[in-house]
Design a protein around this motif. Structure first.
Motif, PDB file in Angstrom:
ATOM      1  N   ASN A 201      26.795  38.105  14.970  1.00  0.00           N
ATOM      2  CA  ASN A 201      26.069  37.246  14.025  1.00  0.00           C
ATOM      3  C   ASN A 201      26.671  37.344  12.622  1.00  0.00           C
ATOM      4  N   PRO A 202      27.128  36.212  12.083  1.00  0.00           N
ATOM      5  CA  PRO A 202      27.784  36.242  10.766  1.00  0.00           C
ATOM      6  C   PRO A 202      26.814  36.139   9.592  1.00  0.00           C
ATOM      7  N   GLN A 203      25.534  35.956   9.857  1.00  0.00           N
ATOM      8  CA  GLN A 203      24.630  35.575   8.771  1.00  0.00           C
ATOM      9  C   GLN A 203      23.229  36.113   9.036  1.00  0.00           C
ATOM     10  N   SER A 204      22.603  36.670   8.011  1.00  0.00           N
ATOM     11  CA  SER A 204      21.273  37.237   8.196  1.00  0.00           C
ATOM     12  C   SER A 204      20.226  36.159   8.435  1.00  0.00           C
ATOM     13  N   ALA A 205      19.305  36.449   9.358  1.00  0.00           N
ATOM     14  CA  ALA A 205      18.118  35.613   9.510  1.00  0.00           C
ATOM     15  C   ALA A 205      16.901  36.388   9.000  1.00  0.00           C
ATOM     16  N   GLY A 206      17.167  37.400   8.165  1.00  0.00           N
ATOM     17  CA  GLY A 206      16.064  38.190   7.623  1.00  0.00           C
ATOM     18  C   GLY A 206      15.563  39.255   8.569  1.00  0.00           C
ATOM     19  N   THR A 207      16.405  39.671   9.532  1.00  0.00           N
ATOM     20  CA  THR A 207      15.952  40.666  10.507  1.00  0.00           C
ATOM     21  C   THR A 207      16.115  42.090   9.963  1.00  0.00           C
ATOM     22  N   TYR A 208      15.348  42.985  10.560  1.00  0.00           N
ATOM     23  CA  TYR A 208      15.361  44.394  10.144  1.00  0.00           C
ATOM     24  C   TYR A 208      16.747  45.012  10.356  1.00  0.00           C
ATOM     25  N   PHE A 265      29.678  37.050  22.635  1.00  0.00           N
ATOM     26  CA  PHE A 265      29.536  35.670  22.164  1.00  0.00           C
ATOM     27  C   PHE A 265      29.630  35.648  20.640  1.00  0.00           C
ATOM     28  N   ASN A 266      30.240  34.588  20.114  1.00  0.00           N
ATOM     29  CA  ASN A 266      30.226  34.372  18.673  1.00  0.00           C
ATOM     30  C   ASN A 266      29.224  33.284  18.334  1.00  0.00           C
ATOM     31  N   THR A 267      28.706  33.358  17.120  1.00  0.00           N
ATOM     32  CA  THR A 267      27.757  32.336  16.678  1.00  0.00           C
ATOM     33  C   THR A 267      28.528  31.062  16.333  1.00  0.00           C
ATOM     34  N   ALA A 268      28.132  29.940  16.918  1.00  0.00           N
ATOM     35  CA  ALA A 268      28.767  28.659  16.611  1.00  0.00           C
ATOM     36  C   ALA A 268      28.025  27.968  15.472  1.00  0.00           C
ATOM     37  N   GLN A 269      26.709  27.933  15.550  1.00  0.00           N
ATOM     38  CA  GLN A 269      25.915  27.334  14.481  1.00  0.00           C
ATOM     39  C   GLN A 269      24.470  27.827  14.544  1.00  0.00           C
ATOM     40  N   GLN A 270      23.879  27.881  13.359  1.00  0.00           N
ATOM     41  CA  GLN A 270      22.464  28.209  13.259  1.00  0.00           C
ATOM     42  C   GLN A 270      21.719  26.883  13.086  1.00  0.00           C
ATOM     43  N   ILE A 271      20.681  26.696  13.857  1.00  0.00           N
ATOM     44  CA  ILE A 271      19.900  25.460  13.751  1.00  0.00           C
ATOM     45  C   ILE A 271      18.715  25.742  12.830  1.00  0.00           C
ATOM     46  N   ILE A 272      18.810  25.218  11.604  1.00  0.00           N
ATOM     47  CA  ILE A 272      17.770  25.481  10.612  1.00  0.00           C
ATOM     48  C   ILE A 272      16.790  24.312  10.584  1.00  0.00           C
ATOM     49  N   LYS A 273      15.520  24.641  10.583  1.00  0.00           N
ATOM     50  CA  LYS A 273      14.494  23.601  10.465  1.00  0.00           C
ATOM     51  C   LYS A 273      14.395  23.201   9.000  1.00  0.00           C
ATOM     52  N   LEU A 274      14.752  21.943   8.704  1.00  0.00           N
ATOM     53  CA  LEU A 274      14.852  21.490   7.309  1.00  0.00           C
ATOM     54  C   LEU A 274      13.566  20.852   6.821  1.00  0.00           C
ATOM     55  N   SER A 275      12.800  20.282   7.748  1.00  0.00           N
ATOM     56  CA  SER A 275      11.578  19.581   7.340  1.00  0.00           C
ATOM     57  C   SER A 275      10.610  19.522   8.516  1.00  0.00           C
ATOM     58  N   ASP A 276       9.452  18.966   8.268  1.00  0.00           N
ATOM     59  CA  ASP A 276       8.465  18.817   9.334  1.00  0.00           C
ATOM     60  C   ASP A 276       8.854  17.734  10.347  1.00  0.00           C
ATOM     61  N   GLU A 312      31.580  23.930  25.164  1.00  0.00           N
ATOM     62  CA  GLU A 312      30.316  24.408  25.710  1.00  0.00           C
ATOM     63  C   GLU A 312      29.686  25.355  24.687  1.00  0.00           C
ATOM     64  N   GLU A 313      28.418  25.168  24.409  1.00  0.00           N
ATOM     65  CA  GLU A 313      27.678  26.109  23.569  1.00  0.00           C
ATOM     66  C   GLU A 313      26.411  26.502  24.327  1.00  0.00           C
ATOM     67  N   LEU A 326      13.369  28.070   8.186  1.00  0.00           N
ATOM     68  CA  LEU A 326      13.766  29.175   9.060  1.00  0.00           C
ATOM     69  C   LEU A 326      14.605  28.672  10.235  1.00  0.00           C
ATOM     70  N   ARG A 327      15.221  29.633  10.916  1.00  0.00           N
ATOM     71  CA  ARG A 327      16.104  29.337  12.041  1.00  0.00           C
ATOM     72  C   ARG A 327      15.294  28.940  13.267  1.00  0.00           C
ATOM     73  N   ALA A 328      15.560  27.747  13.798  1.00  0.00           N
ATOM     74  CA  ALA A 328      14.849  27.268  14.986  1.00  0.00           C
ATOM     75  C   ALA A 328      15.647  27.497  16.255  1.00  0.00           C
ATOM     76  N   GLY A 329      16.842  28.023  16.109  1.00  0.00           N
ATOM     77  CA  GLY A 329      17.672  28.296  17.274  1.00  0.00           C
ATOM     78  C   GLY A 329      19.063  28.714  16.842  1.00  0.00           C
ATOM     79  N   LEU A 330      19.760  29.323  17.787  1.00  0.00           N
ATOM     80  CA  LEU A 330      21.104  29.819  17.526  1.00  0.00           C
ATOM     81  C   LEU A 330      21.992  29.260  18.640  1.00  0.00           C
ATOM     82  N   MET A 331      23.164  28.700  18.266  1.00  0.00           N
ATOM     83  CA  MET A 331      24.108  28.211  19.272  1.00  0.00           C
ATOM     84  C   MET A 331      25.291  29.175  19.282  1.00  0.00           C
TER      85      MET A 331
END
Ligand SMILES: [Zn+2]
Length: 336
Positions: A201-208, A265-276, A312-313, A326-331
């Motif tokens: 994981n290249p980027q924090s999602a705020g995990t401990y 596995f490497n992280t391809a993209q973080q799926i961030i929820k931008l709006s409702d 393939e992801e 927040l992150r709604a999924g990880l590819m």
């Protein structure tokens, strides 16, 4: 062992499990203390055991119950720590044990106000007033105190169980920023623990665990050990390899280098929820590591459309119900 889905009455919890689930460290603390360790409880649910005059020891932080409904690791660690306390001199590392979301464990829930494992960062937005924000502050202060002045060998194993089925029943998230040597040792340990897949994981999602890696130089990882179950009713057999590997680590025994290698596995993209308006192309019951082909839609959010960029992801942690921002999924993609 036969599994029953009925609500048949079960016996009382083993004493060690009850104690740890209630963050009652008195029995084990007493035994380590009697064996000459410096034992402290810097906050509710947190126990530190250090050998005075032994500064070269590795420092190991083990956390459980960061999600209150993930009770399997509580049982595993309770039995392991209880056994170890009866041969206290075998403990070969400085240990911090953290029972994460005590209030949620007590309530039998995943969290009280919000996901604790998104709170280990400065930016909390509208979640700043939650019970979990306050708990994360306490945990971060204790973690800082534990690693301050610790030697160079630092571990943080944050033990979870997954809330949905997975192509790989056990897997771990490892921050890329961990120094290569320590990261290699961590990957070896995860292999010995029977972990099937590792996501870099290249980027924090705020995990401990990311917090410990980023701010305290720890080889930190979030480990998903099988499925969520009720306290006292977990099939402990599914955790046997991880329990054995953790026991070896606490005894100062390194993993055999010829162990099985997890798939990386490497992280391809973080799926961030931008709006409702965020809509995922599949439900939150989708299996972890489900494969999607190039071009497939992952989610859309107003004018933003997330699609698969590689041949393939694989989708991990799909959850369209997270709060905005927040992150709604990880590819992820296979590394080589
Ligand atoms: Zn969890």
């Amino acid at each position: 062992m036969t599994q029953s889905t009925s609500s048949a009455a079960v016996g009382p919890l083993p004493e060690a499990v009850r104690a740890l689930a209630e963050a009652d460290f008195s029995a084990v603390a007493g035994r380590f203390s009697a064996a000459g360790y410096t034992v402290a409880q810097p906050a509710d649910g947190i126990l530190t055991i250090k050998r005075p005059g032994a500064p070269a020891r590795a420092s190991v932080l083990v956390s459980v119950g960061v999600h209150g409904d993930e009770t399997g690791p509580i049982e595993v660690v309770a039995h392991l720590l209880d056994a170890l306390s009866h041969e206290a001199n075998a403990l070969a590392v400085d240990l911090m044990l953290c029972v994460g979301n005590i209030g949620a464990i007590r309530a039998g829930k995943r969290f009280i106000d919000a996901d604790l494992n998104r709170m280990f960062r400065a930016e909390r937005g509208t979640l700043a007033g939650t019970a979990e924000a306050a708990r994360a502050d306490v945990m971060m202060a204790a973690t800082t105190a534990f690693f301050d002045g610790a030697g160079p060998v630092r571990w943080h194993l944050d033990l979870h169980t997954a809330i949905r089925p997975s192509v790989y029943p056990t897997f771990a998230i490892v921050p890329e920023l961990i120094e290569a040597g320590a990261r290699g040792q961590l990957v070896d340990w995860l292999g010995a623990a029977g972990i099937g897949a590792i996501i870099m994981n290249p980027q924090s999602a705020g995990t401990y665990s990311y917090y410990s890696a980023e701010h305290h130089g720890a080889a930190g990882t979030t480990v998903e050990l099988g499925r969520v179950g009720t306290l006292g009713q977990n099939d402990i057999g599914q955790f046997a390899e991880a329990a054995q590997a953790l026991d070896a680590l606490l005894h100062g025994v390194g993993p055999a280098s010829a162990g099985r290698s997890p798939h990386i596995f490497n992280t391809a993209q973080q799926i961030i929820k931008l709006s409702d308006r965020f809509q995922m192309a599949f439900g939150r019951d989708t299996q972890n590591f489900t494969a999607l082909p190039r071009g497939a839609e992952i989610a859309r959010d107003g004018d933003t459309v997330y699609t698969v960029q590689h041949d393939e992801e694989y989708v991990v942690f799909p959850n369209p119900d997270v709060r905005v921002g927040l992150r709604a999924g990880l590819m992820v993609v296979r590394a080589s």
